[in-house]
Structure formats: C-alpha cells, structure tokens
Scaffold this motif. Structure first.
Motif, PDB file in Angstrom:
ATOM      1  N   LEU A 306     -18.073  -4.286 -21.036  1.00  0.00           N
ATOM      2  CA  LEU A 306     -17.132  -3.506 -21.835  1.00  0.00           C
ATOM      3  C   LEU A 306     -15.982  -3.060 -20.937  1.00  0.00           C
ATOM      4  O   LEU A 306     -16.205  -2.618 -19.805  1.00  0.00           O
ATOM      5  CB  LEU A 306     -17.808  -2.280 -22.444  1.00  0.00           C
ATOM      6  N   LEU A 307     -14.771  -3.167 -21.453  1.00  0.00           N
ATOM      7  CA  LEU A 307     -13.581  -2.713 -20.739  1.00  0.00           C
ATOM      8  C   LEU A 307     -12.865  -1.675 -21.584  1.00  0.00           C
ATOM      9  O   LEU A 307     -12.470  -1.950 -22.722  1.00  0.00           O
ATOM     10  CB  LEU A 307     -12.639  -3.880 -20.450  1.00  0.00           C
ATOM     11  N   ARG A 308     -12.706  -0.488 -21.023  1.00  0.00           N
ATOM     12  CA  ARG A 308     -11.908   0.549 -21.676  1.00  0.00           C
ATOM     13  C   ARG A 308     -10.437   0.172 -21.489  1.00  0.00           C
ATOM     14  O   ARG A 308      -9.938   0.135 -20.360  1.00  0.00           O
ATOM     15  CB  ARG A 308     -12.199   1.922 -21.068  1.00  0.00           C
ATOM     16  N   ALA A 309      -9.764  -0.107 -22.577  1.00  0.00           N
ATOM     17  CA  ALA A 309      -8.413  -0.657 -22.518  1.00  0.00           C
ATOM     18  C   ALA A 309      -7.394   0.346 -23.042  1.00  0.00           C
ATOM     19  O   ALA A 309      -7.702   1.486 -23.362  1.00  0.00           O
ATOM     20  CB  ALA A 309      -8.351  -1.961 -23.312  1.00  0.00           C
ATOM     21  N   ASP A 310      -6.144  -0.102 -23.100  1.00  0.00           N
ATOM     22  CA  ASP A 310      -5.057   0.628 -23.746  1.00  0.00           C
ATOM     23  C   ASP A 310      -4.114  -0.426 -24.306  1.00  0.00           C
ATOM     24  O   ASP A 310      -4.389  -1.633 -24.219  1.00  0.00           O
ATOM     25  CB  ASP A 310      -4.355   1.579 -22.772  1.00  0.00           C
ATOM     26  N   ASP A 311      -3.013   0.001 -24.875  1.00  0.00           N
ATOM     27  CA  ASP A 311      -2.117  -0.965 -25.514  1.00  0.00           C
ATOM     28  C   ASP A 311      -1.567  -1.986 -24.522  1.00  0.00           C
ATOM     29  O   ASP A 311      -1.419  -3.166 -24.854  1.00  0.00           O
ATOM     30  CB  ASP A 311      -0.958  -0.232 -26.205  1.00  0.00           C
ATOM     31  N   GLU A 312      -1.264  -1.554 -23.307  1.00  0.00           N
ATOM     32  CA  GLU A 312      -0.721  -2.475 -22.314  1.00  0.00           C
ATOM     33  C   GLU A 312      -1.773  -3.491 -21.873  1.00  0.00           C
ATOM     34  O   GLU A 312      -1.477  -4.685 -21.726  1.00  0.00           O
ATOM     35  CB  GLU A 312      -0.196  -1.698 -21.105  1.00  0.00           C
ATOM     36  N   VAL A 313      -2.997  -3.034 -21.658  1.00  0.00           N
ATOM     37  CA  VAL A 313      -4.072  -3.957 -21.289  1.00  0.00           C
ATOM     38  C   VAL A 313      -4.316  -4.964 -22.406  1.00  0.00           C
ATOM     39  O   VAL A 313      -4.485  -6.169 -22.147  1.00  0.00           O
ATOM     40  CB  VAL A 313      -5.354  -3.181 -20.941  1.00  0.00           C
ATOM     41  N   LEU A 314      -4.312  -4.515 -23.647  1.00  0.00           N
ATOM     42  CA  LEU A 314      -4.495  -5.436 -24.774  1.00  0.00           C
ATOM     43  C   LEU A 314      -3.337  -6.437 -24.850  1.00  0.00           C
ATOM     44  O   LEU A 314      -3.553  -7.619 -25.149  1.00  0.00           O
ATOM     45  CB  LEU A 314      -4.603  -4.671 -26.084  1.00  0.00           C
ATOM     46  N   ARG A 315      -2.120  -5.974 -24.581  1.00  0.00           N
ATOM     47  CA  ARG A 315      -0.969  -6.881 -24.614  1.00  0.00           C
ATOM     48  C   ARG A 315      -1.128  -7.983 -23.573  1.00  0.00           C
ATOM     49  O   ARG A 315      -0.878  -9.165 -23.850  1.00  0.00           O
ATOM     50  CB  ARG A 315       0.315  -6.088 -24.366  1.00  0.00           C
ATOM     51  N   LEU A 316      -1.562  -7.602 -22.378  1.00  0.00           N
ATOM     52  CA  LEU A 316      -1.747  -8.590 -21.317  1.00  0.00           C
ATOM     53  C   LEU A 316      -2.940  -9.503 -21.617  1.00  0.00           C
ATOM     54  O   LEU A 316      -2.917 -10.694 -21.302  1.00  0.00           O
ATOM     55  CB  LEU A 316      -1.928  -7.890 -19.974  1.00  0.00           C
ATOM     56  N   TRP A 317      -3.978  -8.963 -22.228  1.00  0.00           N
ATOM     57  CA  TRP A 317      -5.117  -9.796 -22.641  1.00  0.00           C
ATOM     58  C   TRP A 317      -4.681 -10.838 -23.670  1.00  0.00           C
ATOM     59  O   TRP A 317      -5.108 -11.998 -23.616  1.00  0.00           O
ATOM     60  CB  TRP A 317      -6.223  -8.924 -23.214  1.00  0.00           C
ATOM     61  N   ASP A 318      -3.817 -10.459 -24.585  1.00  0.00           N
ATOM     62  CA  ASP A 318      -3.368 -11.361 -25.646  1.00  0.00           C
ATOM     63  C   ASP A 318      -2.321 -12.366 -25.176  1.00  0.00           C
ATOM     64  O   ASP A 318      -2.015 -13.321 -25.898  1.00  0.00           O
ATOM     65  CB  ASP A 318      -2.771 -10.552 -26.807  1.00  0.00           C
ATOM     66  N   ALA A 319      -1.758 -12.161 -23.991  1.00  0.00           N
ATOM     67  CA  ALA A 319      -0.710 -13.052 -23.489  1.00  0.00           C
ATOM     68  C   ALA A 319      -1.247 -14.480 -23.362  1.00  0.00           C
ATOM     69  O   ALA A 319      -2.450 -14.696 -23.170  1.00  0.00           O
ATOM     70  CB  ALA A 319      -0.207 -12.551 -22.138  1.00  0.00           C
ATOM     71  N   PRO A 320      -0.377 -15.465 -23.470  1.00  0.00           N
ATOM     72  CA  PRO A 320      -0.822 -16.865 -23.433  1.00  0.00           C
ATOM     73  C   PRO A 320      -1.601 -17.209 -22.169  1.00  0.00           C
ATOM     74  O   PRO A 320      -1.284 -16.738 -21.070  1.00  0.00           O
ATOM     75  CB  PRO A 320       0.489 -17.647 -23.500  1.00  0.00           C
ATOM     76  N   VAL A 321      -2.616 -18.049 -22.354  1.00  0.00           N
ATOM     77  CA  VAL A 321      -3.412 -18.540 -21.234  1.00  0.00           C
ATOM     78  C   VAL A 321      -3.802 -19.974 -21.542  1.00  0.00           C
ATOM     79  O   VAL A 321      -4.078 -20.326 -22.685  1.00  0.00           O
ATOM     80  CB  VAL A 321      -4.665 -17.657 -21.009  1.00  0.00           C
ATOM     81  N   GLU A 322      -3.804 -20.799 -20.509  1.00  0.00           N
ATOM     82  CA  GLU A 322      -4.161 -22.204 -20.698  1.00  0.00           C
ATOM     83  C   GLU A 322      -4.975 -22.688 -19.499  1.00  0.00           C
ATOM     84  O   GLU A 322      -4.440 -23.128 -18.482  1.00  0.00           O
ATOM     85  CB  GLU A 322      -2.908 -23.067 -20.874  1.00  0.00           C
ATOM     86  N   THR A 323      -6.290 -22.544 -19.620  1.00  0.00           N
ATOM     87  CA  THR A 323      -7.217 -23.038 -18.618  1.00  0.00           C
ATOM     88  C   THR A 323      -8.245 -23.898 -19.324  1.00  0.00           C
ATOM     89  O   THR A 323      -8.294 -23.950 -20.547  1.00  0.00           O
ATOM     90  CB  THR A 323      -7.915 -21.871 -17.896  1.00  0.00           C
ATOM     91  N   SER A 324      -9.108 -24.529 -18.557  1.00  0.00           N
ATOM     92  CA  SER A 324     -10.095 -25.404 -19.184  1.00  0.00           C
ATOM     93  C   SER A 324     -11.123 -24.633 -20.000  1.00  0.00           C
ATOM     94  O   SER A 324     -11.684 -25.154 -20.960  1.00  0.00           O
ATOM     95  CB  SER A 324     -10.803 -26.253 -18.116  1.00  0.00           C
ATOM     96  N   ALA A 325     -11.386 -23.367 -19.638  1.00  0.00           N
ATOM     97  CA  ALA A 325     -12.427 -22.599 -20.315  1.00  0.00           C
ATOM     98  C   ALA A 325     -11.909 -21.475 -21.185  1.00  0.00           C
ATOM     99  O   ALA A 325     -12.676 -20.871 -21.944  1.00  0.00           O
ATOM    100  CB  ALA A 325     -13.409 -22.035 -19.283  1.00  0.00           C
ATOM    101  N   LEU A 326     -10.621 -21.165 -21.072  1.00  0.00           N
ATOM    102  CA  LEU A 326     -10.051 -20.060 -21.844  1.00  0.00           C
ATOM    103  C   LEU A 326      -8.616 -20.434 -22.171  1.00  0.00           C
ATOM    104  O   LEU A 326      -7.816 -20.716 -21.258  1.00  0.00           O
ATOM    105  CB  LEU A 326     -10.071 -18.778 -21.005  1.00  0.00           C
ATOM    106  N   ARG A 327      -8.293 -20.475 -23.447  1.00  0.00           N
ATOM    107  CA  ARG A 327      -6.900 -20.798 -23.804  1.00  0.00           C
ATOM    108  C   ARG A 327      -6.580 -20.224 -25.166  1.00  0.00           C
ATOM    109  O   ARG A 327      -7.345 -20.288 -26.097  1.00  0.00           O
ATOM    110  CB  ARG A 327      -6.666 -22.311 -23.778  1.00  0.00           C
ATOM    111  N   TRP A 328      -5.410 -19.639 -25.245  1.00  0.00           N
ATOM    112  CA  TRP A 328      -4.851 -19.200 -26.529  1.00  0.00           C
ATOM    113  C   TRP A 328      -3.370 -18.896 -26.356  1.00  0.00           C
ATOM    114  O   TRP A 328      -2.859 -18.757 -25.245  1.00  0.00           O
ATOM    115  CB  TRP A 328      -5.572 -17.976 -27.085  1.00  0.00           C
ATOM    116  N   GLY A 329      -2.645 -18.830 -27.458  1.00  0.00           N
ATOM    117  CA  GLY A 329      -1.248 -18.380 -27.459  1.00  0.00           C
ATOM    118  C   GLY A 329      -0.245 -19.396 -27.026  1.00  0.00           C
ATOM    119  O   GLY A 329       0.947 -19.064 -26.869  1.00  0.00           O
ATOM    120  N   ARG A 330      -0.626 -20.667 -26.820  1.00  0.00           N
ATOM    121  CA  ARG A 330       0.340 -21.677 -26.399  1.00  0.00           C
ATOM    122  C   ARG A 330       0.375 -22.803 -27.434  1.00  0.00           C
ATOM    123  O   ARG A 330      -0.569 -23.084 -28.105  1.00  0.00           O
ATOM    124  CB  ARG A 330      -0.027 -22.250 -25.035  1.00  0.00           C
TER     125      ARG A 330
END
Length: 330
Positions: A306-330
C-alpha cells in the motif's frame, strides 16, 4: 527439481538472451549483465535499479520509457556487482546524473554505494534511494533493517515519470524518497521456492501451514500459522500494514503481487477480500495493480503493498509508461 532450463549455471545468461530476442526495444549488455532502455534520455536524469535475479519482472521488466533506464541483473538471489552498476551508469548517463534505486538488502546497499563512488570517479553525478518497506520483521536474513519489496516498483514508476518530465536529480530523488517512505508491504507464502543452483526447496513448509511475512528470497516471516481461507489471510495482511502507517484520509495505490507460483484467479480472490478489509478500515484505494510483478521464483503466495499517495503522486503514477511488464498511456 523440474524447471525449463538448460543448466543451473546458465540460467541468467540464457534468460538475458531471451530478453534480447523478445525485446528489440532494449539493449542487453551480456558481458556486464545489464538491460538498457533504447528510449531517448538526452539531458535528463537516468534511473538505475537491479538486484538478484529470480524476482522477474522486477527489475528488467520495468526498463523502458517512463520508468527505468537500466537494470543490473545479479545471479539468482545474489546482488549484482559494483562493476555492473558502473557499466549501467556509464551507459545511460547523459549529463544530468543517475539515481540508483536500491532494495534494502546488505549486499545490494554496499555494492550500490561502491558503484556510486566509482561513478563519481568517472565524473558521473549520482544519488541513491533505499527502499525498506516490509513491515513483517526487522533485521532478517541478508538485511539490516526492513527488507525492500513491492514499494520498489512504485518508486521506479513514479520517480521514472518525474525524470521523464525533466526534473533535476535532486527533485527526482525527493520524489523517490517520498514514495519509499510512504509505502508498506507484507507477504505470505504457501510454499517455498527452489533456487536452480540448490536444486531443492529453500525451506520446508508443511501443506497445512502458511508463512506470514515471508521475504522474497524465502527468508523467515513473523510466524507460521495453519492454512486459512483467503479472507482471513487478507485481513491479517491489511491489519499488519495499516497498523504500521495510517492510510486513511488520502488516496492509496494498492499492489497485490504474486510470488511466482500463484494463479491469477487466486490473486483476484485475495484482492476482493483485501478491498473489503481496506474499505472496512476507511482506506480509499485510488489505483490498483494485481498480477506477478515482484516474485520469488516459483513460490506460491502473494505480497500486498500500500502506498499513501496524493494528487501529485497519482499524476506521476498515471503518466505514460512503456516497458515489457508495465505499459499504459501511450
């Protein structure tokens, strides 16, 4: 021991050949056993992590745009060497410095410290962040203090997004430290794992018992308890984690990772009960991730982060990522 390998001695080398064959978007330095992203990084901070193999997709599966720039692969459950880490830094530094993300295991910490000194001698600026999020025990096998587990993935993703936005080395480190300090984890094992070089299970766990708080190398946990329904196990994991840090009053990112030998259907059974237990405690899950992300070879079981987050952490979590095991937003 039944495994899809050629030999115990060649597991890592053969696996890295497979990574190179499957992922042309990556470069594999076979001599130094480093997986490197081909994504552009000119003028921005580079992120490097690594550790003993056997926890896939951590770390090589998270190399790519928006996350890690390089991952150093040690032998199974064995820290990579400072020379490997230096080779990674030399390969990905573009002038803005590198951030080492380190799980809190004694070998990893010492070797990354030595790598930072070697990098400084080469004129490469570096900083390090240590992840120590396992609430189960303190000072376990291979560890002074808490073990580093699932929060490592969250640090790599969120700090990776910060680096992709062009933040400075100090700023990216601050983001990584914030995430590391606000994440907590605990796991449970139903079986041991089998290290190829050993050839038999690492520990004996009777069919009618669970290991609560197990480490990702098979280190002992808090206690052994009788086999129980999923909702009881979920409640114990949630209780242990929320007793260590207050997760109410803020959005939470929840990661439920299998340990390598648990079917996805069982992970979703567990997550349903975890979600109920968190709701009963007033914890609001804003983002969730369920699957095999931080494993322990073929161990049956799971680990909750569990990670205690805030709006900025959620924004960075939602940012695009493109790796072999994790990808979204592209």
């Amino acid at each position: 021991m039944k495994k899809l390998i050629n030999s115990a001695e060649s597991v890592l080398a053969d696996a890295l050949r497979g990574v190179a064959a499957a992922h042309p978007e990556l470069t594999v330095d076979h001599e130094n056993r480093v997986v490197i992203s081909n994504a552009a990084r000119e003028g921005r901070v580079a992120l490097i992590s690594g550790g003993g193999s056997g926890h896939e997709p951590l770390h090589s599966g998270f190399v790519g745009a928006g996350m890690l720039d390089a991952a150093c692969a040690g032998e199974v459950f064995t820290s990579p060497t400072p020379d490997q880490m230096l080779a990674a830094a030399q390969a990905v530094d573009s002038g803005a410095g590198v951030l080492f993300i380190v799980k809190n295991y004694t070998g990893d910490v010492l070797n990354f410290e030595m790598a930072a000194e070697l990098a400084a001698d080469e004129g490469i600026a570096s900083e390090s962040v240590i992840v120590a999020d396992d609430v189960a025990v303190k000072d376990s096998t291979w560890t002074a203090g808490r073990r580093g587990v699932g929060t490592t993935l969250l640090v790599e993703k969120i700090a990776g997004a910060a680096a992709a936005e062009g933040k400075s080395l100090a700023e990216v480190k601050a983001v990584a430290e914030h995430v590391a300090s606000h994440g907590r984890s605990m796991g449970v094992a139903l079986t041991s794992c089998t290290v190829p070089a050993v050839g038999h299970p690492s520990f004996d766990l009777p069919d009618d018992e669970l290991e609560m708080g197990v480490g990702i190398h098979g280190e002992p946990g808090r206690t052994r308890v009788p086999l129980a329904p999923a909702h009881d196990i979920a409640a114990e994991l949630v209780e242990a984690i929320t007793a260590d840090l207050d997760f109410t009053g803020a959005p939470v990112i929840a990661l439920l990772t299998g340990l390598g030998g648990t079917p996805l259907i069982e992970l979703y059974v567990m997550y349903a009960d975890i979600a109920d237990a968190l709701a009963a405690k007033g914890v609001t899950v804003a983002r969730s991730l369920v699957g095999d992300y931080v494993t322990s070879l073929d161990m049956a079981g799971c680990s909750l982060t569990l990670l205690r987050a805030d709006d900025e952490v959620l924004r960075l979590w939602d940012a695009p990522v493109e790796t072999s095991a994790l990808r979204w937003g592209r």
